[in-house]
Motif scaffolding. Structure first.
Motif, PDB file in Angstrom:
ATOM      1  N   ILE A 104     -45.048 -25.422   4.718  1.00 31.44           N
ATOM      2  CA  ILE A 104     -45.568 -26.586   5.453  1.00 31.44           C
ATOM      3  C   ILE A 104     -44.431 -27.586   5.679  1.00 31.44           C
ATOM      4  N   GLU A 105     -43.650 -27.825   4.624  1.00 34.21           N
ATOM      5  CA  GLU A 105     -42.550 -28.782   4.726  1.00 34.21           C
ATOM      6  C   GLU A 105     -41.522 -28.358   5.770  1.00 34.21           C
ATOM      7  N   SER A 106     -41.231 -27.051   5.809  1.00 33.73           N
ATOM      8  CA  SER A 106     -40.197 -26.610   6.757  1.00 33.73           C
ATOM      9  C   SER A 106     -40.715 -26.710   8.192  1.00 33.73           C
ATOM     10  N   ALA A 107     -42.006 -26.405   8.398  1.00 33.61           N
ATOM     11  CA  ALA A 107     -42.602 -26.555   9.735  1.00 33.61           C
ATOM     12  C   ALA A 107     -42.595 -28.029  10.134  1.00 33.61           C
ATOM     13  N   LYS A 108     -42.877 -28.887   9.153  1.00 31.41           N
ATOM     14  CA  LYS A 108     -42.902 -30.324   9.423  1.00 31.41           C
ATOM     15  C   LYS A 108     -41.505 -30.830   9.776  1.00 31.41           C
ATOM     16  N   SER A 109     -40.478 -30.313   9.095  1.00 35.23           N
ATOM     17  CA  SER A 109     -39.139 -30.821   9.378  1.00 35.23           C
ATOM     18  C   SER A 109     -38.632 -30.332  10.741  1.00 35.23           C
ATOM     19  N   GLU A 110     -39.097 -29.148  11.185  1.00 28.08           N
ATOM     20  CA  GLU A 110     -38.763 -28.703  12.553  1.00 28.08           C
ATOM     21  C   GLU A 110     -39.336 -29.672  13.580  1.00 28.08           C
ATOM     22  N   LEU A 111     -40.580 -30.056  13.322  1.00 23.42           N
ATOM     23  CA  LEU A 111     -41.252 -30.996  14.220  1.00 23.42           C
ATOM     24  C   LEU A 111     -40.517 -32.341  14.205  1.00 23.42           C
ATOM     25  N   ASN A 112     -40.139 -32.793  13.013  1.00 19.47           N
ATOM     26  CA  ASN A 112     -39.411 -34.056  12.889  1.00 19.47           C
ATOM     27  C   ASN A 112     -38.080 -34.017  13.637  1.00 19.47           C
ATOM     28  N   ALA A 113     -37.400 -32.859  13.569  1.00 21.51           N
ATOM     29  CA  ALA A 113     -36.112 -32.728  14.242  1.00 21.51           C
ATOM     30  C   ALA A 113     -36.291 -32.916  15.755  1.00 21.51           C
ATOM     31  N   GLU A 147     -34.725 -35.819  18.187  1.00 21.17           N
ATOM     32  CA  GLU A 147     -34.028 -35.499  19.430  1.00 21.17           C
ATOM     33  C   GLU A 147     -34.609 -36.322  20.594  1.00 21.17           C
ATOM     34  N   ARG A 148     -35.935 -36.424  20.598  1.00 25.94           N
ATOM     35  CA  ARG A 148     -36.613 -37.184  21.641  1.00 25.94           C
ATOM     36  C   ARG A 148     -36.231 -38.657  21.574  1.00 25.94           C
ATOM     37  N   ASN A 149     -36.229 -39.223  20.375  1.00 24.48           N
ATOM     38  CA  ASN A 149     -35.860 -40.634  20.209  1.00 24.48           C
ATOM     39  C   ASN A 149     -34.427 -40.889  20.643  1.00 24.48           C
ATOM     40  N   ASP A 150     -33.584 -39.894  20.356  1.00 25.55           N
ATOM     41  CA  ASP A 150     -32.183 -40.020  20.730  1.00 25.55           C
ATOM     42  C   ASP A 150     -32.044 -40.066  22.253  1.00 25.55           C
ATOM     43  N   LEU A 151     -32.774 -39.176  22.942  1.00 24.96           N
ATOM     44  CA  LEU A 151     -32.744 -39.175  24.407  1.00 24.96           C
ATOM     45  C   LEU A 151     -33.245 -40.513  24.944  1.00 24.96           C
ATOM     46  N   ASP A 152     -34.294 -41.011  24.328  1.00 26.92           N
ATOM     47  CA  ASP A 152     -34.890 -42.275  24.732  1.00 26.92           C
ATOM     48  C   ASP A 152     -33.882 -43.415  24.640  1.00 26.92           C
ATOM     49  N   GLN A 167     -27.611 -43.631  37.136  1.00 24.19           N
ATOM     50  CA  GLN A 167     -28.966 -43.222  37.560  1.00 24.19           C
ATOM     51  C   GLN A 167     -29.134 -41.709  37.510  1.00 24.19           C
ATOM     52  N   SER A 168     -28.055 -41.022  37.944  1.00 19.86           N
ATOM     53  CA  SER A 168     -28.135 -39.557  37.890  1.00 19.86           C
ATOM     54  C   SER A 168     -28.186 -39.061  36.442  1.00 19.86           C
ATOM     55  N   ASP A 169     -27.421 -39.716  35.565  1.00 17.68           N
ATOM     56  CA  ASP A 169     -27.477 -39.367  34.133  1.00 17.68           C
ATOM     57  C   ASP A 169     -28.904 -39.572  33.597  1.00 17.68           C
ATOM     58  N   ILE A 170     -29.489 -40.718  33.992  1.00 15.93           N
ATOM     59  CA  ILE A 170     -30.842 -41.035  33.511  1.00 15.93           C
ATOM     60  C   ILE A 170     -31.828 -39.947  33.941  1.00 15.93           C
ATOM     61  N   SER A 171     -31.726 -39.507  35.222  1.00 13.69           N
ATOM     62  CA  SER A 171     -32.726 -38.506  35.612  1.00 13.69           C
ATOM     63  C   SER A 171     -32.541 -37.182  34.875  1.00 13.69           C
ATOM     64  N   GLN A 172     -31.276 -36.864  34.573  1.00 13.80           N
ATOM     65  CA  GLN A 172     -31.062 -35.642  33.761  1.00 13.80           C
ATOM     66  C   GLN A 172     -31.645 -35.804  32.350  1.00 13.80           C
ATOM     67  N   LEU A 173     -31.395 -36.991  31.771  1.00 14.33           N
ATOM     68  CA  LEU A 173     -31.913 -37.253  30.418  1.00 14.33           C
ATOM     69  C   LEU A 173     -33.445 -37.233  30.416  1.00 14.33           C
ATOM     70  N   GLU A 174     -34.023 -37.783  31.479  1.00 12.91           N
ATOM     71  CA  GLU A 174     -35.496 -37.810  31.567  1.00 12.91           C
ATOM     72  C   GLU A 174     -36.081 -36.397  31.664  1.00 12.91           C
ATOM     73  N   GLU A 175     -35.390 -35.554  32.411  1.00 13.50           N
ATOM     74  CA  GLU A 175     -35.846 -34.147  32.497  1.00 13.50           C
ATOM     75  C   GLU A 175     -35.853 -33.496  31.119  1.00 13.50           C
ATOM     76  N   LYS A 176     -34.736 -33.720  30.419  1.00  8.06           N
ATOM     77  CA  LYS A 176     -34.644 -33.168  29.055  1.00  8.06           C
ATOM     78  C   LYS A 176     -35.750 -33.716  28.164  1.00  8.06           C
ATOM     79  N   GLU A 177     -36.005 -35.024  28.348  1.00  6.55           N
ATOM     80  CA  GLU A 177     -37.011 -35.672  27.511  1.00  6.55           C
ATOM     81  C   GLU A 177     -38.405 -35.066  27.773  1.00  6.55           C
TER      82      GLU A 177
END
Ligand SMILES: [Zn+2]
Length: 235
Positions: A47-56, A60-65, A102-112
């Motif tokens: 359970i912990e390892s599945a949870k830490s995958e989700l946390n990772a 990543e999402r927060n970093d993109l944000d 702006q172009s960087d932002i749209s790429q980051l948004e796609e990733k997000e």
């Protein structure tokens, strides 16, 4: 004819084996308990390892944000700078930087967006896996408490089995008991007392000598199998 002490000794053996059976079950309990506890720990770890995958993924999402926010503030800064510059060249350079951001932002948004989908999927599969794991843990926890109840019962059983064994021994002559105890220490596996069937020891299944057979039939003394050393008798 069966020696009268053998009849009493057979009861001793029955009580002895009953006691051993209870003792052996008690001895197995710590292992059984440890095995179940290990399974529970493994389930919790998964359970912990599945949870830490989700946390990772969340990290990543927060970093993109925050990368997007930083690009946005760059754009605001460039736009303010554009109001202040005098030369067309400088203005164009800032326009270029704004477009790049702006172009960087749209790429980051796609990733997000991608990562948000994968977070949603991971959450669903995590919840499913967790529900299954929780169910298994509940079952294992139930097994543990059954084991504890069993141990409590066995501890009571062992006391009465000990008492019955002791009582049975008290009916036997000391020298015969000595023979029994000595035989027991020599024989790896019960029974310690075996019948002779035709001319074969029922303990080791080998043929006993004519002497042993004759003495067993006479039933005047305690006889041992000449193959395996078990006490033997002939009915
Ligand atoms: Zn034998």
């Amino acid at each position: 004819m069966i020696h009268p002490q053998i009849e009493k000794l057979l009861i001793v053996q029955t009580k002895d084996l009953a006691l051993q059976k209870v003792q052996q079950e008690i001895e197995r309990i710590p292992n059984d308990r440890a095995r179940i506890e290990t399974l529970i720990d493994e389930e919790k770890a998964s359970i912990e390892s599945a949870k830490s995958e989700l946390n990772a993924k969340e990290v990543e999402r927060n970093d993109l944000d925050s990368q997007i926010k930083s690009k946005e503030s760059d754009i605001a800064k460039f736009k303010t700078q554009q109001l202040e510059v005098k030369k067309n060249e400088e203005y164009r350079a800032l326009t270029h930087q704004i477009e790049q951001a702006q172009s960087d932002i749209s790429q980051l948004e796609e990733k997000e967006i991608e990562i948000m989908y994968s977070i949603d999927e991971a959450k669903i599969s995590f919840e499913q896996a967790k529900a299954e794991i929780d169910q298994r843990i509940a079952e294992q926890t139930k097994q543990l408490s059954e084991l504890e109840a069993r141990l409590k019962q066995l501890k009571e059983d062992v006391q009465s089995a000990e008492m019955e064994y002791t009582n049975a021994r008290e009916t036997v002559e000391p020298s015969t008991l000595e023979t029994y105890d000595r035989t027991k220490s020599q024989i790896k596996r019960p029974p310690y007392i075996s019948a002779i069937e035709v001319q074969n020891c029922a303990g080791c299944h080998l043929r006993v000598s004519n002497d042993v057979l004759g003495l067993a039939i006479a039933g005047e003394e305690i006889i041992a199998c000449d193959q395996c050393a078990r006490i033997v008798y002939k009915t």
